[in-house]
Motif scaffolding. Structure first.
Motif, PDB file in Angstrom:
ATOM      1  N   ALA A   1       0.820  -1.214   0.000  1.00 49.88           N
ATOM      2  CA  ALA A   1       0.000   0.000   0.000  1.00 49.88           C
ATOM      3  C   ALA A   1       0.855   1.266   0.000  1.00 49.88           C
ATOM      4  N   ALA A   2       0.512   2.187  -0.896  1.00 46.44           N
ATOM      5  CA  ALA A   2       1.076   3.536  -0.887  1.00 46.44           C
ATOM      6  C   ALA A   2       0.030   4.440  -0.251  1.00 46.44           C
ATOM      7  N   VAL A   3       0.173   4.691   1.051  1.00 45.75           N
ATOM      8  CA  VAL A   3      -0.818   5.473   1.796  1.00 45.75           C
ATOM      9  C   VAL A   3      -0.569   6.942   1.514  1.00 45.75           C
ATOM     10  N   GLN A   4      -1.554   7.588   0.899  1.00 38.47           N
ATOM     11  CA  GLN A   4      -1.299   8.917   0.338  1.00 38.47           C
ATOM     12  C   GLN A   4      -2.236  10.010   0.833  1.00 38.47           C
ATOM     13  N   GLY A   5      -3.140   9.720   1.766  1.00 36.24           N
ATOM     14  CA  GLY A   5      -4.016  10.791   2.220  1.00 36.24           C
ATOM     15  C   GLY A   5      -4.883  10.402   3.398  1.00 36.24           C
ATOM     16  N   LEU A   6      -5.229  11.400   4.221  1.00 35.47           N
ATOM     17  CA  LEU A   6      -6.108  11.214   5.372  1.00 35.47           C
ATOM     18  C   LEU A   6      -6.929  12.484   5.554  1.00 35.47           C
ATOM     19  N   THR A   7      -8.238  12.324   5.717  1.00 36.80           N
ATOM     20  CA  THR A   7      -9.092  13.465   6.032  1.00 36.80           C
ATOM     21  C   THR A   7      -9.903  13.153   7.280  1.00 36.80           C
ATOM     22  N   MET A   8     -10.239  14.188   8.031  1.00 35.77           N
ATOM     23  CA  MET A   8     -11.035  14.055   9.247  1.00 35.77           C
ATOM     24  C   MET A   8     -12.283  14.910   9.094  1.00 35.77           C
ATOM     25  N   LYS A   9     -13.442  14.308   9.345  1.00 37.58           N
ATOM     26  CA  LYS A   9     -14.709  15.024   9.242  1.00 37.58           C
ATOM     27  C   LYS A   9     -15.421  14.984  10.582  1.00 37.58           C
ATOM     28  N   ILE A  10     -15.782  16.168  11.093  1.00 41.75           N
ATOM     29  CA  ILE A  10     -16.518  16.295  12.347  1.00 41.75           C
ATOM     30  C   ILE A  10     -17.712  17.204  12.070  1.00 41.75           C
ATOM     31  N   GLY A  11     -18.887  16.611  12.060  1.00 49.58           N
ATOM     32  CA  GLY A  11     -20.055  17.401  11.694  1.00 49.58           C
ATOM     33  C   GLY A  11     -19.890  17.930  10.288  1.00 49.58           C
TER      34      GLY A  11
ATOM     35  N   ALA B   1      -5.524  16.091   6.395  1.00 49.15           N
ATOM     36  CA  ALA B   1      -4.296  15.922   7.163  1.00 49.15           C
ATOM     37  C   ALA B   1      -3.077  16.350   6.347  1.00 49.15           C
ATOM     38  N   LYS B   2      -2.044  16.756   7.057  1.00 50.93           N
ATOM     39  CA  LYS B   2      -0.781  17.145   6.436  1.00 50.93           C
ATOM     40  C   LYS B   2       0.278  16.092   6.752  1.00 50.93           C
ATOM     41  N   ILE B   3       1.166  15.867   5.780  1.00 55.41           N
ATOM     42  CA  ILE B   3       2.267  14.935   5.997  1.00 55.41           C
ATOM     43  C   ILE B   3       3.414  15.683   6.670  1.00 55.41           C
ATOM     44  N   LYS B   4       3.933  15.128   7.750  1.00 58.18           N
ATOM     45  CA  LYS B   4       5.019  15.750   8.500  1.00 58.18           C
ATOM     46  C   LYS B   4       6.015  14.671   8.919  1.00 58.18           C
TER      47      LYS B   4
ATOM     48  N   LYS C   1      -8.513  20.186  21.438  1.00 59.18           N
ATOM     49  CA  LYS C   1      -9.002  20.228  20.055  1.00 59.18           C
ATOM     50  C   LYS C   1      -9.182  18.813  19.510  1.00 59.18           C
ATOM     51  N   HIS C   2     -10.095  18.683  18.567  1.00 52.93           N
ATOM     52  CA  HIS C   2     -10.179  17.437  17.815  1.00 52.93           C
ATOM     53  C   HIS C   2      -8.890  17.291  17.002  1.00 52.93           C
ATOM     54  N   ALA C   3      -8.298  16.097  17.023  1.00 54.03           N
ATOM     55  CA  ALA C   3      -7.080  15.868  16.253  1.00 54.03           C
ATOM     56  C   ALA C   3      -6.966  14.389  15.926  1.00 54.03           C
ATOM     57  N   ALA C   4      -6.266  14.088  14.827  1.00 53.58           N
ATOM     58  CA  ALA C   4      -6.020  12.710  14.420  1.00 53.58           C
ATOM     59  C   ALA C   4      -4.572  12.572  13.983  1.00 53.58           C
ATOM     60  N   LEU C   5      -3.973  11.419  14.326  1.00 55.39           N
ATOM     61  CA  LEU C   5      -2.580  11.133  13.983  1.00 55.39           C
ATOM     62  C   LEU C   5      -2.513   9.721  13.411  1.00 55.39           C
TER      63      LEU C   5
ATOM     64  N   THR D   1       7.545   9.370   8.526  1.00 53.59           N
ATOM     65  CA  THR D   1       6.593  10.457   8.285  1.00 53.59           C
ATOM     66  C   THR D   1       5.200  10.007   8.718  1.00 53.59           C
ATOM     67  N   SER D   2       4.376  10.962   9.157  1.00 51.31           N
ATOM     68  CA  SER D   2       3.026  10.661   9.643  1.00 51.31           C
ATOM     69  C   SER D   2       2.052  11.710   9.124  1.00 51.31           C
ATOM     70  N   PHE D   3       0.783  11.335   9.094  1.00 48.78           N
ATOM     71  CA  PHE D   3      -0.284  12.275   8.761  1.00 48.78           C
ATOM     72  C   PHE D   3      -0.887  12.809  10.056  1.00 48.78           C
ATOM     73  N   VAL D   4      -1.099  14.130  10.106  1.00 45.27           N
ATOM     74  CA  VAL D   4      -1.709  14.740  11.282  1.00 45.27           C
ATOM     75  C   VAL D   4      -2.772  15.742  10.839  1.00 45.27           C
ATOM     76  N   ALA D   5      -3.943  15.680  11.482  1.00 49.52           N
ATOM     77  CA  ALA D   5      -5.051  16.593  11.187  1.00 49.52           C
ATOM     78  C   ALA D   5      -5.522  17.229  12.483  1.00 49.52           C
ATOM     79  N   VAL D   6      -5.738  18.543  12.471  1.00 50.68           N
ATOM     80  CA  VAL D   6      -6.165  19.273  13.669  1.00 50.68           C
ATOM     81  C   VAL D   6      -7.297  20.222  13.309  1.00 50.68           C
ATOM     82  N   ASP D   7      -8.384  20.131  14.057  1.00 53.18           N
ATOM     83  CA  ASP D   7      -9.470  21.110  13.963  1.00 53.18           C
ATOM     84  C   ASP D   7      -9.194  22.182  15.014  1.00 53.18           C
ATOM     85  N   GLU D   8      -9.042  23.415  14.587  1.00 48.53           N
ATOM     86  CA  GLU D   8      -8.596  24.473  15.493  1.00 48.53           C
ATOM     87  C   GLU D   8      -9.646  24.884  16.525  1.00 48.53           C
ATOM     88  N   THR D   9     -10.860  24.385  16.421  1.00 47.96           N
ATOM     89  CA  THR D   9     -11.898  24.715  17.405  1.00 47.96           C
ATOM     90  C   THR D   9     -11.662  23.950  18.702  1.00 47.96           C
TER      91      THR D   9
END
Length: 667
Positions: free
Chosen positions: A93-103, A109-112, A129-133, A599-607
């Motif tokens: 698998a070439a893992v190439q993207g992650l998105t987080m949906k809340i409501g 997500a950004k690759i870091k 905050k809501h966040a995913a790693l 490298t990892s994918f990280v997503a953060v909702d700033e609320t």
């Protein structure tokens, strides 16, 4: 002496922390670090299952599969939750993207770099905050952390990956793994390195209320081909099919599948009968031209002369093999042994926590010796740890028949955490020995099976059940006795090729197409890519014109698939040498937005949603793979062993004090 005491003290403290971690976390851990169902201070009725569903939507377009995995988390409890879920993926698998949906909000997500991503996630977690790693623990094992799931929250995480499907003897196979099997961690160093994910809880049984049926598992496949599809079948699941025409079909789980998430989903099919879909695909991205060749190999021909051969079988009889896997392994061994010839020699090493050999030296493959081997095989019932690396060391050091080519066949489910140590050892001991790996079970550790075979210049086999054991012995013989093609090269005619993966194509054993990724530049009119090789009968040559290059949709994934192929060389199968390639791996991950070991994918909702910034950590329990016994969850190392280490430390410390007093008195 002081330095020795310091290291011994550090080691004892490390072991103390390790076992304290296991006991504090679960209260029912095992040597494999796979505890039973556990939620700290939680209400088992509402806090233990934050993951509500996991669904895969798979599109197969020609030889490329695009997979979208959607995980839905929900908090039905009364307090905020931080959830952790360990889940598998394909080894390619070439893992190439992650998105987080809340409501109504969707965050991509950004690759870091891994450490930076972790810091971003932990900061968001502490800020409420809501966040995913998303982390990669192995090329086929991923870990998702989701922070601050509030009561009544619904969080949807969508993961995208792609992979190339390469046919074997004309059969294409899609593998969508659904569960990570328990890992045995006998090596303290590997144990410390992998404890974060290996210590994930496993449900005991359905009475625990945590079987995979409680997490809704959905799989939908959309298969489209430029040529007719035939012989479509699912290996381990009942499926429902909807044929749109002879080139397009939709596949889903049958309504009777109530517990689909405890074994790999394996779909097999052919294209245009026995033929392999050969061709060339190209794509331009960021100023570079990428290509992919899949060329049909020549037909296998039997070698006129076969070298004298010796076979050494290394068979796993540990606790995780108890029952169904060991029964299947016996059938596989019967198949393999029945294909031996009287003039050949063989031996068997059985391993679990320790190892036992059939004979001190290789035996001729006479009917009497083969029956003796099967009788010994039947005596094992499965129990103990999975000490594969010590078993391989013993195997490589065993006496061998002079002037005979030795092939080693490892038969195991692969449930260990020391994968890299295993194939490091194999690579260092190739000499005149090649190695074949046989994975037994419904959800084997394919990363280990495939990597061991590639490191040993052999072939991997995965046998999901007794119905697949028939014929495996004949396939094994075909690969061992008659290499299909050697001295394979890819060259440009009127075009410059570079950055090819693989750079050197090994001897071809299996009847699967030659696959080469790469880049090209300075293409002239009439440019082509030529493949050449030597077979037992004649020279092989295939020419693919760039003027006939494929322009179909999946070509846009070539840059990502090329990068994944390079990662396999730099990282997946480099063992402990991968650290030397760290900078190159990070560069590939960041440039192509790919998940890697660094490298990892990280997503953060700033609320800010959790103003108290306090939440309970909950680990999503996993089901045991179908057919795997609870003996895979071994008992913890007894406490007295740690006590003996402490007594040893005290004794050494006292001895040093006496020596210092004596030396002081002499002065």
């Amino acid at each position: 002496m002081k330095r020795g005491l310091f290291f011994l003290l550090a080691f004892v403290l490390f072991l103390s922390a390790t076992y304290a971690f296991a006991e504090d976390d679960c209260g029912d851990c095992d040597r494999s670090l796979a505890p039973r169902l556990w939620v700290p201070d939680g209400d088992p009725a509402i806090d233990r299952l934050p993951l509500k569903s996991s669904k895969a939507d798979i599109v197969i377009d020609g030889p490329i599969a695009r997979v979208t995995v959607t995980q839905r988390y929900g908090n039905a409890g009364q307090r905020p939750i931080n959830a952790r879920y360990v889940f598998p993926g394909s080894t390619r698998a070439a893992v190439q993207g992650l998105t987080m949906k809340i409501g109504p909000r969707t965050i991509r997500a950004k690759i870091k770099e891994k450490e930076e991503a972790k810091k971003i996630f932990e900061a968001a977690k502490q800020e409420g905050k809501h966040a995913a790693l998303l982390d990669q623990k192995r090329p086929n094992v991923f870990m998702m952390d989701v922070a601050n799931i509030m009561p009544s929250d619904e969080v949807e995480l969508t993961l995208q990956y792609s992979e190339l499907l390469v046919p074997d003897q004309g059969v294409y196979e899609l593998v969508y793994p659904t569960v990570v099997g328990p890992r045995y961690g006998g090596d303290p160093v590997a144990l410390a390195r992998d404890a974060e994910w290996v210590a994930n809880p496993y449900v005991k049984d359905k009475a625990d209320g945590g079987n995979s049926a409680l997490v809704e598992t959905g799989i939908q496949v959309h298969l489209a081909s430029p040529i007719p599809v035939s012989d479509l079948r699912s290996v381990q699941h009942k499926i429902a099919t909807n044929w749109l025409d002879d080139t397009r079909v939709e596949v889903g789980l049958d309504a009777s599948e109530r517990d689909a998430g405890n074994r790999d989903f394996i779909l097999r099919f052919r294209l245009q009968g026995e033929q392999i879909n050969s061709g060339l695909m190209t794509y331009e991205w960021n100023g570079e031209h990428y290509f992919l060749i899949m060329a049909q190999p020549p037909k296998r021909v039997a070698a006129e002369q076969v070298m004298k051969r010796e076979y050494l079988f290394v068979v796993d009889v540990s606790g995780s093999m108890h029952g169904f896997p060991l029964d299947t392994a016996r059938e596989v061994m019967f198949e393999l042994l029945s294909k031996l010839r009287p003039e050949e020699s063989f031996n068997i090493l059985f391993f679990s926590g320790g190892s036992t050999v059939l004979s001190p030296s290789p035996l001729p493959a006479t009917p009497a010796n083969l029956q003796r081997a099967m009788d010994m095989m039947k005596a094992y019932d499965g129990g103990g740890g999975t000490e594969l690396v010590p078993a391989l060391k013993t195997a490589f050091g065993m006496p061998r028949t002079p002037d005979a080519a030795r092939s080693i066949a490892v038969v195991t489910d692969g449930y260990i955490s020391a994968e890299r140590e295993a194939y490091d050892l194999i690579r260092r001991n190739l000499n005149a020995t090649n190695l074949f790996a046989f994975g037994i079970g419904s959800s084997v550790n394919r990363y280990l099976i495939e990597s061991m075979a590639h490191a040993g210049e052999g072939e991997p086999f995965v046998i999901t059940g007794s119905n697949e054991a028939a014929g495996v012995g004949e396939r094994f013989r075909r690969y061992v006795e008659a290499p299909l093609m050697s001295r394979i090269k890819a060259q440009g005619k009127g075009v410059e090729l570079y950055d090819m993966e693989p750079a050197e194509i090994p001897v071809m054993l299996a009847e699967r197409p030659i696959v080469v990724f790469g880049k090209y530049r300075q293409a002239q009119a009439g440019a082509a890519i030529e493949l050449t090789g030597a077979t037992a009968q004649d020279d092989y040559r295939a020419s693919l014109s760039l003027a006939d290059e494929g322009r179909r949709n999946p070509a846009e994934l070539l840059p990502i698939l090329w990068a994944r192929q390079r990662l396999m060389r730099l990282s997946d199968r480099q063992g402990n040498d991968a650290e030397l390639n760290r900078d190159a791996i990070v560069d590939l991950g960041l440039r192509y937005s790919l998940l890697t070991q660094y490298t990892s994918f990280v997503a953060v909702d700033e609320t800010v949603v959790n103003h108290d910034a306090g939440a309970t950590d909950v680990k999503q329990p996993l089901p045991l793979p179908q057919g795997v016994s609870e003996l895979a969850l071994a008992r913890p190392v007894p406490e007295p062993e740690l006590g003996w280490l402490m007594l040893l430390l005290i004794g050494l410390f006292s001895g040093e004090c006496l020596i210092r007093r004596r030396d002081h008195g002499r002065r």
